[in-house]
Design a protein around this motif. Structure first.
Motif, PDB file in Angstrom:
ATOM      1  N   ASN A 275       0.085   2.375   4.595  1.00 39.80           N
ATOM      2  CA  ASN A 275       0.238   2.710   3.179  1.00 39.80           C
ATOM      3  C   ASN A 275       1.522   2.131   2.597  1.00 39.80           C
ATOM      4  N   TYR A 278       0.903  -1.124   1.186  1.00 40.48           N
ATOM      5  CA  TYR A 278       0.335  -1.113  -0.169  1.00 40.48           C
ATOM      6  C   TYR A 278       1.456  -0.929  -1.201  1.00 40.48           C
ATOM      7  N   TRP A 279       2.299   0.066  -0.897  1.00 39.38           N
ATOM      8  CA  TRP A 279       3.298   0.447  -1.898  1.00 39.38           C
ATOM      9  C   TRP A 279       4.419  -0.586  -2.020  1.00 39.38           C
ATOM     10  N   ASN A 345       3.008   0.220  -7.692  1.00 40.86           N
ATOM     11  CA  ASN A 345       3.071   0.583  -6.279  1.00 40.86           C
ATOM     12  C   ASN A 345       4.489   0.943  -5.840  1.00 40.86           C
ATOM     13  N   ARG A 348       6.351   4.165  -6.702  1.00 39.10           N
ATOM     14  CA  ARG A 348       5.890   5.409  -6.064  1.00 39.10           C
ATOM     15  C   ARG A 348       6.814   5.782  -4.909  1.00 39.10           C
TER      16      ARG A 348
ATOM     17  N   CYS B 555      -2.560   6.746  -5.119  1.00 37.45           N
ATOM     18  CA  CYS B 555      -2.736   5.345  -5.481  1.00 37.45           C
ATOM     19  C   CYS B 555      -2.668   4.511  -4.218  1.00 37.45           C
ATOM     20  N   TYR B 556      -3.805   3.961  -3.842  1.00 35.34           N
ATOM     21  CA  TYR B 556      -3.869   3.101  -2.657  1.00 35.34           C
ATOM     22  C   TYR B 556      -4.440   1.748  -3.044  1.00 35.34           C
ATOM     23  N   GLY B 557      -4.681   0.931  -2.051  1.00 34.30           N
ATOM     24  CA  GLY B 557      -5.089  -0.449  -2.298  1.00 34.30           C
ATOM     25  C   GLY B 557      -6.267  -0.613  -3.237  1.00 34.30           C
ATOM     26  N   ILE B 560      -6.068   0.177  -7.648  1.00 38.48           N
ATOM     27  CA  ILE B 560      -5.229  -0.489  -8.643  1.00 38.48           C
ATOM     28  C   ILE B 560      -5.904  -0.705  -9.993  1.00 38.48           C
TER      29      ILE B 560
END
Lengths: 411, 598
Positions: A275, A278-279, A345, A348, B555-557, B560
């Protein structure tokens, strides 16, 4: 059936004029993760808006495993030579797959992609589908992190959420998980129908009793196209939910958990690598029905950030993979959108990010968003120390307002 | 057509009493339109007119009728608006007629508006012919209605025609009565041309169309015409009549009603009430014409998004081409940005203009609360007109503020009398007269117009279950103890929210307004303080508590694109709000004063 569509939002030739600078130019490769989507559940939860389908007559495991491998193979040219830092089996309910299936998949991945030796390999499991032998098999196959969708320990709330497990099964699942995995995560939700502050804290305490290396605490949100959106349950007042959040954060901080992302908490060195990628706006290849990818690549003489979505319906996905077309939709992200996507992203993360990360991930100079940064800073939503940028406590709570500042204007 | 075979008439009726239906019936009977062309209520040609069931612009129809005696008559029907805001249009239309049908709903009796229009007709020397409509209804009480006409209006109703526009019953009797009882027009077709400009509007293809009533002489295309008041000359390009379709003719003669097209590009050049004559052979003197109509109600109209200012200006320009009674001038508000202060004939006119801007011109509007025009006597002796509460001069410089007083006439069934009197008292009304008229009571009050503009009409309808009817006319300006009530948001005065109120009501109004604002302003990142103030005196305080957080839990991949759309939508929603300091105020808050007590 139609083939794959390529929808470039901005033609490559126009990127320069849109950014006011030269075209994207990445100097170093971005870290890469692999996401594997398993689109089936025993039962669809009323709050869930993920791509999941009820597996009434079992799942076509063999066929799907084969499809995932062939999906990966067709995508290899896009990630050629890049090393993979993490793998995540998400869903749906990946724990519906057998240990053998996971073993086949991980073996296939390893032989086709250079997986880093210490790669984090996570699998999501539903406490209602837990068997000790299966967890052992997952572990043996190479899964080194388990994520359990506990949501609550309160039987009334579990029922209201339409979960297939009760509190006893939840505890048992955690015990089994902890026995097989030193690294695991528990998902909790708060702001549940009829929930009080005390009940929310009691759920957190129940979870803490198992000393989980990682906890995710989400406020329940009504998402469009879910059963809850169609028939909304009565949820606690927004101020009450904010109280819950404050109390949960305080409790977890007192127990030495680092609050590192909006809803994520971890013991030292137990942050979720997948994760985090992603961020931190890294790249990811998503395979499986409805999976999304974000890949920075050099194609036809130019750099681009490409987003892909695979066919959503499991049946259609299988058919399209067989036809060699797993991707339903793909487009190149306009350079003007990259700053917002990065911020959406990276902001966060409570720690924020270094200016250098922005430039590495977007290949754009930070100066391009200087006025937005300054405005957010003046509004007390953001703070900067030398080359480091982080949301303030206020900005963290009003992240949507902060992010709005970075949305590209459109007519 | 000989003069004795022409009849010019209009129809006076209250809204809903069946005027437009009767007009359609008459047109149909005279073959003005085929069945296929008959669309319900043909004379109400604007969408809004048809939807609201009201007539805004006067319309005409030149009809051929073969009477029972076998002679062909030319009947010119001039339709009139039924709402009080447009009473000036009624008097214009009546000036072109020798007679008027007074249509009264036999089940409901006489209403205030009808009475006022009827008096206008009598003043103009127009013969009034009573018609009792909706005679087919079981609740029809023609004898009572007849008695009411005699009592209230004071005209003989013994020969009133019984009819039903819906079924067609009695419609032919009406036409026969028109021929028999309405005088033929007088005039000399050979005298110098003299016609009254009854109405004018802009047509995209031919320019200004002038609707005229010819009193003397004859006009043909290629004649050179002269507008006597404007002093301008134009070449007559076309003449004709409406049937109600436009029909070209070779000439317009004395006694007729028809149109002239002469290449005029601007509506202002063809002012209603002007006299049209021939340039070469002018009439000796002009016709009396009409009073200039003044705007009674003002409001600020602003584009929701500031970049739409030019588009709003263009729309207003176009709208004004067809609505000479609309006035506007640029205005700047701190809260709302660049916009226009617009003058209207009344509240309905204002609503219609707003609606047309939104529907026909696709404008997205922010509107301020409507206000009347105040006369302010300054300490230095000057008298100024204030159309915008925010512009009321500082109290220290003001000697006296005068507000417009109107005389209102209400007709109401006896059972609602108490409610209506209570309402009139609340609205600072002074009773002038109260008369029992059969089943109904006629109330006359003097009342500050500001009270009527706010919400009087809606309240009157609600306390009388829709039975009360209202007419009003301007009486005078009168010194009044009024004050400016300001709304402050986070200690900043919001100009677009200022209202002028009577001192006695100021505290109550201030509290209600601040409370309403608290409901309308959404929670924001910080506390929002709302204050109501008179001068520097804070009379009420409310607080919109800050929201605690606004953040997406997950909020993940894969999220978006969808979450980005969500934020974009949120941002677009905020763009529609107006920024005062750091506070975002939604559009509807600017009309909060109208929603007090609801």
């Amino acid at each position: 059936m139609s083939g794959r569509k390529v929808i470039p939002i901005v033609p490559h030739g126009q990127l320069a004029t849109n950014t006011g600078s030269t075209a994207l130019n990445f100097r170093s490769a971005l870290p890469l993760s692999l996401y594997v989507h398993i689109p089936w559940c025993v039962q669809k939860c009323p709050y869930c808006d993920f791509n999941s389908h009820e597996a009434r007559s079992g799942i076509p495991e063999k066929e799907y495993v084969a499809a995932l491998i062939s999906d990966l193979e067709s995508s290899l040219p896009l990630v050629w030579g890049r090393r993979v830092g993490s793998v995540f089996f998400g869903g749906g309910t990946p724990s519906l797959l057998s240990g053998e299936a996971i073993d086949t998949l991980l073996t296939a991945f390893r032989s086709r992609l250079p997986l880093l030796p210490n790669a984090e390999i996570t699998l999501e499991a539903n406490p209602g589908t837990v068997e000790a032998e299966k967890f052992a098999a997952f572990r043996a196959a190479g899964v080194n992190r388990l994520s359990l969708g506990i949501q609550s320990f309160n039987p009334t709330h579990l029922k209201a959420l339409g979960r297939i497990h009760d509190d006893r099964q939840a505890r048992r699942a955690i015990e089994i998980a902890a026995a097989h995995f030193d690294n695991f995560n528990l998902d909790l939700m708060y702001g549940l129908p009829g929930q009080t502050l005390e009940q929310a804290l009691s759920d957190v305490d129940s979870a803490l009793a198992f000393k989980p290396p990682h906890l995710s605490c989400y406020q329940l949100t009504l998402e469009p196209n879910t059963a809850f959106a169609a028939a909304p349950p009565s949820l606690p007042e927004s101020d009450c939910c904010a109280d819950m959040q404050d109390a949960i954060e305080a409790r977890l901080a007192a127990c030495a958990y680092t609050h590192y992302e909006t809803s994520a908490f971890a013991q030292p060195a137990r942050q979720c690598a997948h994760n985090l990628n992603y961020w931190q706006f890294g790249d990811y290849l998503g395979i499986g029905a409805g999976a999304h990818s974000k890949l920075t690549l050099h194609d036809r003489g130019a750099w681009e950030v490409r987003r892909q979505m695979r066919w959503k319906q499991p049946k259609e996905y299988l058919a399209q993979v067989a036809a060699g077309q797993p991707v339903q939709e793909e487009f190149s992200v306009a350079a003007t959108e990259l700053p917002f996507e990065f911020m959406m992203n990276a902001l966060r993360l409570n720690q924020g990010f270094d200016a250098a990360l922005f430039e590495m991930r977007t290949s754009l100079p930070l100066i391009g968003i200087e006025s937005e940064l300054r405005r957010a800073e003046q509004e007390g939503l953001l703070e900067r120390h030398l080359q480091h940028i982080a949301p303030t406590d206020h900005g963290r709570r009003f992240l949507n307002r902060l992010l709005e500042r970075f949305l590209a204007e459109r007519d | 057509m000989q003069l004795q075979h022409i009849r010019n008439f209009s129809i006076i009726a209250h809204i809903d009493h069946g005027k437009s239906t009767l007009a359609d019936r008459i047109i149909h009977l005279c073959g003005g339109l085929s069945d296929r062309e008959m669309e319900a209520q043909v004379l109400d040609s604007m969408d809004i007119e048809r939807e609201r069931g009201i007539t805004i612009k006067a319309q005409t129809a030149a009809l051929q009728y073969k009477s029972r005696s076998g002679e062909i008559y030319n009947l010119n029907l001039i339709d009139t608006p039924g709402h009080v805001d447009f009473s000036y249009e009624v008097s214009r239309s009546l000036s072109a007629c020798e007679g008027a049908l007074l249509v009264v709903d036999a089940s409901q009796g006489v209403e205030a508006q009808t009475v006022a229009n009827c008096y206008t007709a009598i003043e103009l020397g127009v013969d009034v012919l009573p018609v009792l409509n909706k005679i087919d209804l079981p609740s029809a009480m023609p004898d009572n209605a007849r008695q009411e006409i005699e009592d209230v209006i004071g005209i003989d109703a013994s020969e009133a025609v019984l009819a039903s526009a819906k079924t067609g019953q009695g419609v032919e009797d009406i036409l026969e009565a028109i021929i028999k009882r309405i005088p033929a027009p007088e005039g000399d077709p050979d005298a110098p041309f003299k016609a009254l400009l009854v109405d004018s509007w802009f047509d995209n293809y031919v320019g200004v169309v002038m609707l005229v009533r010819v009193f003397d002489g004859t006009l043909r295309p290629k004649d050179k015409i002269r507008l006597m008041a404007a002093g301008s000359t134009h070449l007559c390009e076309q003449v004709g009549v409406f049937t109600p379709k436009a029909l070209q003719r070779d000439a317009l003669r004395a006694g007729e009603v028809g149109f002239i097209i002469s290449g005029i590009k601007e509506l202002q050049a063809a002012k209603v009430g002007d006299t049209v004559t021939l340039a070469d052979r002018p009439a000796a003197e002009a016709l009396p014409g009409f009073k200039e109509i003044k705007s009674q109600v003002f409001a600020g109209l602003y584009p929701v998004e500031s970049n739409q200012y030019d588009s709003l200006r263009e729309s207003l320009e176009k709208l004004k081409l067809n609505d000479a009674s609309l006035h506007y001038e640029p205005e700047v508000s701190q809260a709302l940005g660049f916009g226009f202060r617009c003058g209207f004939l009344g509240l309905l006119h204002m609503e219609i203009v707003q609606e047309r801007l939104e529907r026909e011109f696709d404008q997205d509007l922010s509107t301020t609360a409507p206000t009347v025009v105040y006369e302010v006597l300054m300490r230095d002796g000057r008298v100024i007109q204030v159309e915008n509460p925010a512009k009321l001069p500082d109290q220290s410089k003001v000697e006296e503020i005068r507000e417009p007083i109107i005389t209102i006439t209400v007709f109401v069934p006896q059972e609602y009398l108490g409610n209506v009197i209570t309402l009139c008292n609340q609205k600072r009304g002074n009773q002038v007269d109260m008369t029992y008229r059969g089943r109904q009571v006629q109330l006359v009050y003097e009342m500050p117009m500001a009270e009527v503009v706010m919400d009087f009409f809606d309240k009157l309808k609600s306390v009388s279950r829709g039975y009360a009817s209202l007419d009003y006319e301007f009486k005078e300006y009168r010194a009044a103890d009024v004050v400016k009530l300001d709304i402050l948001i986070n200690s900043e005065k919001v100009d677009a929210l200022s209202v002028i109120v009577h001192r006695a009501n100021a505290i109550y109004r201030g509290r209600e307004l601040a409370a309403k604002m608290r409901e309308l302003i959404p929670r924001q990142m910080y506390d929002v303080a709302i204050q109501a103030a008179i001068g520097s005196n804070i009379i009420s305080r409310e607080n919109v508590k800050a929201m605690r957080k606004d953040v997406l839990a997950k909020c993940y991949g894969g999220d978006i694109s969808r979450k980005k759309k969500l934020l974009e939508k949120q941002k677009a929603g905020k763009k529609r709000m107006k920024q005062v300091g750091s506070v975002e105020i939604p559009q509807e808050a600017f009309l909060a004063v109208l929603r007090i007590g609801k």
